[in-house]
Scaffold this active site. Structure first.
Site, PDB file in Angstrom:
ATOM      1  N   THR A 536       9.642  -2.059   8.398  1.00 35.04           N
ATOM      2  CA  THR A 536       9.557  -1.643   6.995  1.00 35.04           C
ATOM      3  C   THR A 536       8.103  -1.732   6.538  1.00 35.04           C
ATOM      4  O   THR A 536       7.400  -2.687   6.847  1.00 35.04           O
ATOM      5  CB  THR A 536      10.472  -2.498   6.091  1.00 35.04           C
ATOM      6  OG1 THR A 536      11.818  -2.273   6.495  1.00 35.04           O
ATOM      7  CG2 THR A 536      10.344  -2.112   4.635  1.00 35.04           C
ATOM      8  N   PHE A 538       5.455  -1.792   3.417  1.00 37.08           N
ATOM      9  CA  PHE A 538       5.400  -2.241   2.019  1.00 37.08           C
ATOM     10  C   PHE A 538       4.089  -1.792   1.393  1.00 37.08           C
ATOM     11  O   PHE A 538       3.074  -1.688   2.076  1.00 37.08           O
ATOM     12  CB  PHE A 538       5.453  -3.778   1.954  1.00 37.08           C
ATOM     13  CG  PHE A 538       6.788  -4.353   2.359  1.00 37.08           C
ATOM     14  CD1 PHE A 538       7.147  -4.449   3.694  1.00 37.08           C
ATOM     15  CD2 PHE A 538       7.689  -4.800   1.408  1.00 37.08           C
ATOM     16  CE1 PHE A 538       8.376  -4.982   4.078  1.00 37.08           C
ATOM     17  CE2 PHE A 538       8.920  -5.335   1.773  1.00 37.08           C
ATOM     18  CZ  PHE A 538       9.261  -5.420   3.101  1.00 37.08           C
TER      19      PHE A 538
END
Ligand code: PEP
Ligand code: MN
Length: 639
Positions: A536, A538
């Site tokens: 992921t 960010f």
């Protein structure tokens, strides 16, 4: 022994315990950990531990069974972060030190320093006093070399590391060197260890050519016992029967040292192998095995080097190695350590920290979720942990709002997952908060764990709570348990809290392994995600006025186009003409304008900002409502 103090100990009780131990002949060192404060007491004296246990304010006493005490993991559970100038070595970062074997001339060290700095090294190495096998070989430039080394370090903003060979070099080193290196040949030079320990400046202790791990840790103990606090261990290969390489790198010493000691360990693949072509693969192996950093020999013209040329990398090889390390670091859940001013961290951090009223230097950073959330993990990867205060927020919007209000200096939000795609809510929030900017990017690997009630086992599980995405990402694991009920929950870490506070037997949750501890839950099984390539990305956000990022590498913009043939293609064409490399393009519906779209675009910045500014001007002319969401350093060299 380790004396664990009560959390609410009174100052006078604490001082009484210290005095008691000192009068019994112990040296006492106070260590403030994340969860508890301890006194480490070492010395020749022997004492009945019960005498200490009964003192007011003592929680418990733990004997240290190892011959090394201050260096042992028993003494300190948390990893030590070694402070070198503004850098912290250890704890989730990979520190790369590079430079020539020996300082040979001012030009040579300057040239090497700027090349390795450019590729991402954070410290500069270079020997001025050289331990050479032959008395006829180049012995180093001595103080003159230290002068050049320091000058090159200052010019490039890198602290410097250099070997000290004898106690009478302490004074001269003091003026020039940030980290004192104890070479392999001197690992058991106890007079030198004592003298260098007393300097109380950071030390890098190389493993002796034929030293066991225990002997090495005992040498570290000498340094610590004589005053040093900041010790970095360096594995550089040991002498075995194998003649092909200069030494044999003991890769297993990395996890062994991590288990036995709290000190950071880095690896020197150059002296370990002795051959340039072996250096990059071995360096990567060290990173994969959990090393906190590397020390690599680099020279602009290794074939002309006065020492260790055959094992020295060309700058281009070093650049390539750095790219490989950077690409690999999320896999081992780390990030490359960067120098503060090219930061990771935006430049505004320093100014902000200085003006923070309570804890000078402490940054408050908002993330969505609860303690143990993946966002919190991304936060502590991005910022160095001893300087941030994570602030949980219930929603993404609250993260943006807290940054805008100035309640926190930064926020961090997920923007994209490698399996499930963009987090559109956050893209949309950037439009609703035009005064905020993206100032950084961070990427973490998502590893899910099954977490159960305290004391439970996997056989007890009947129901599993988690965010629907996390449940979906663990489908293969869950297929093995068709009887389990899967219950969607708004948040992964929140589901752990829920099962613990609710206390229903048979309830379990899927979340980050770090989410178990804050709620006293039990990790039942780690790494249950179907696809290990689950990352992921960010974004770190700040207010526009705080958003100064030096040497940005990427930009994110949003725009729409006129509803005419080829409008988008024309925009792309303009970027291509300026050699701007596009990294991602995504369309989103424009709220209130059905069937009209805007485009989110990530791009790699060209080497000079003028070209980028010109490209933006072109794009602005051709598109509608262009907004720059931010320019920032890339988290990995995907650029
Ligand atoms: C060095 O790093 O310059 C060096 C001489 O290494 P070692 O002590 O490991 O041989
Ligand atoms: Mn060397």
């Amino acid at each position: 022994m380790v004396v664990v103090l009560n959390r609410s100990i009174r100052t006078d009780d604490k001082e009484r315990i210290r005095e008691f131990l000192q009068t019994r002949g112990f040296k006492v060192r106070e260590i403030v950990g994340e969860e508890e404060t301890i006194f480490g007491a070492v010395g020749h004296a022997s004492i009945d531990l019960r005498e200490v246990e009964v003192l007011a304010g003592v929680e418990r006493v733990i004997p240290i069974t190892k011959p090394y005490k201050l260096a042992s993991r028993e003494m300190k559970r948390d990893d030590t972060l070694v402070r070198v100038a503004q850098l912290r070595v250890g704890g989730g970062r990979i520190a790369v030190i590079a430079g020539p074997c020996s300082v040979e001339s001012r030009e040579q060290v300057m040239e090497t320093a700027s090349a390795v700095r450019e590729s991402g090294a954070v410290m500069l190495r270079g020997g001025a006093f050289k331990p050479r096998t032959s008395p006829y070989a180049f012995q180093g430039l001595g103080e003159e070399g230290l002068r050049y080394l320091k000058e090159a370090g200052e010019a490039t903003g890198m602290p410097v590391v250099s070997e000290i060979m004898a106690t009478d070099q302490v004074e001269v080193m003091r003026d020039y060197v940030d980290v004192l290196q104890i070479g392999a040949r001197n690992m058991q030079n106890f007079d030198l260890l004592k003298r260098v320990g007393a300097e109380t400046r950071p030390v890098m202790l190389k493993r002796g050519i034929a030293a066991t791990i225990e002997e090495w840790l005992m040498a570290a103990e000498y340094l610590l016992a004589h005053g040093a606090e900041d010790v970095i261990l360096c594995e550089r290969g040991i002498r075995t029967f194998e003649p092909y390489t200069r030494n044999s790198l003991d890769i297993s010493s990395i996890p062994v040292v991590k288990k036995l000691s709290h000190l950071p360990i880095i690896v020197d693949p150059s002296h370990a192998t002795g051959l340039r072509e072996q250096v990059p693969p071995v360096a990567l192996a060290a990173v994969a095995a959990g090393a906190d950093g590397l020390m690599v020999e680099v020279h602009p013209r290794p074939e002309q080097a006065l020492s260790d040329g055959p094992q020295t990398l060309f700058p281009q090889q070093f650049e390539r190695l750095m790219r490989d390390i950077e690409a690999m670091s999320p896999v081992v859940e780390k990030e490359l350590l960067q120098l503060p001013h090219t930061a990771q961290r935006p430049a505004a951090v320093a100014a902000k920290g200085a003006s923070a009223p309570a804890e000078a230097g402490a940054l408050e950073v908002a993330f969505q979720g609860q303690r143990g959330a993946y966002s919190e993990m991304a936060l502590s990867r991005y910022f160095q942990h001893d300087e941030v205060v994570p602030r949980p927020s219930s929603t993404f919007r609250n993260v943006f709002q807290a940054v805008l209000d100035g309640t926190v200096q930064y926020g961090i939000v997920p923007i994209e997952n490698s399996l499930t795609g963009s987090v559109h809510e956050n893209y949309d929030l950037f439009l609703q908060f035009p005064d905020l900017r993206i100032v950084g990017e961070s990427m973490i690997r998502i590893r899910h764990s099954l977490i159960g009630q305290p004391g439970s086992t996997i056989g007890d599980v009947r129901r599993v709570y988690s965010h629907p995405q996390a449940l979906a990402q663990c489908s293969r694991f869950l297929e093995n348990y068709p009887d389990w009920q899967q219950i969607p929950f708004y948040d992964t870490a929140g589901s752990v809290e829920h099962i613990v506070t609710d206390g229903q037997p048979g309830d379990a949750a899927i979340a980050n392994v770090d989410a178990a501890h804050p709620y006293g839950a039990e990790v039942l099984q780690e790494d249950i995600e179907t696809n290990p390539q689950n990352y992921t990305r960010f974004f770190v956000l700040a207010r526009q006025e705080d958003a100064t990022v030096e040497a940005p590498q990427k930009a994110s913009v949003v725009f729409s186009t006129p509803d005419t043939p080829g409008a988008l293609s024309k925009c792309m064409q303009l970027l291509s003409e300026r050699s701007v490399n596009m990294k991602k393009l995504e369309s989103r519906p424009i709220p209130g304008k059905p069937w009209h779209y805007m485009f989110y675009l990530d791009m790699e910045l060209p080497p000079d900002m003028e070209t980028f500014d010109a490209a933006l001007e072109d794009l602005d002319r051709e598109s509608e409502g262009l907004r720059v969401l931010g320019t920032y350093r890339a988290s990995t060299r995907t650029v």
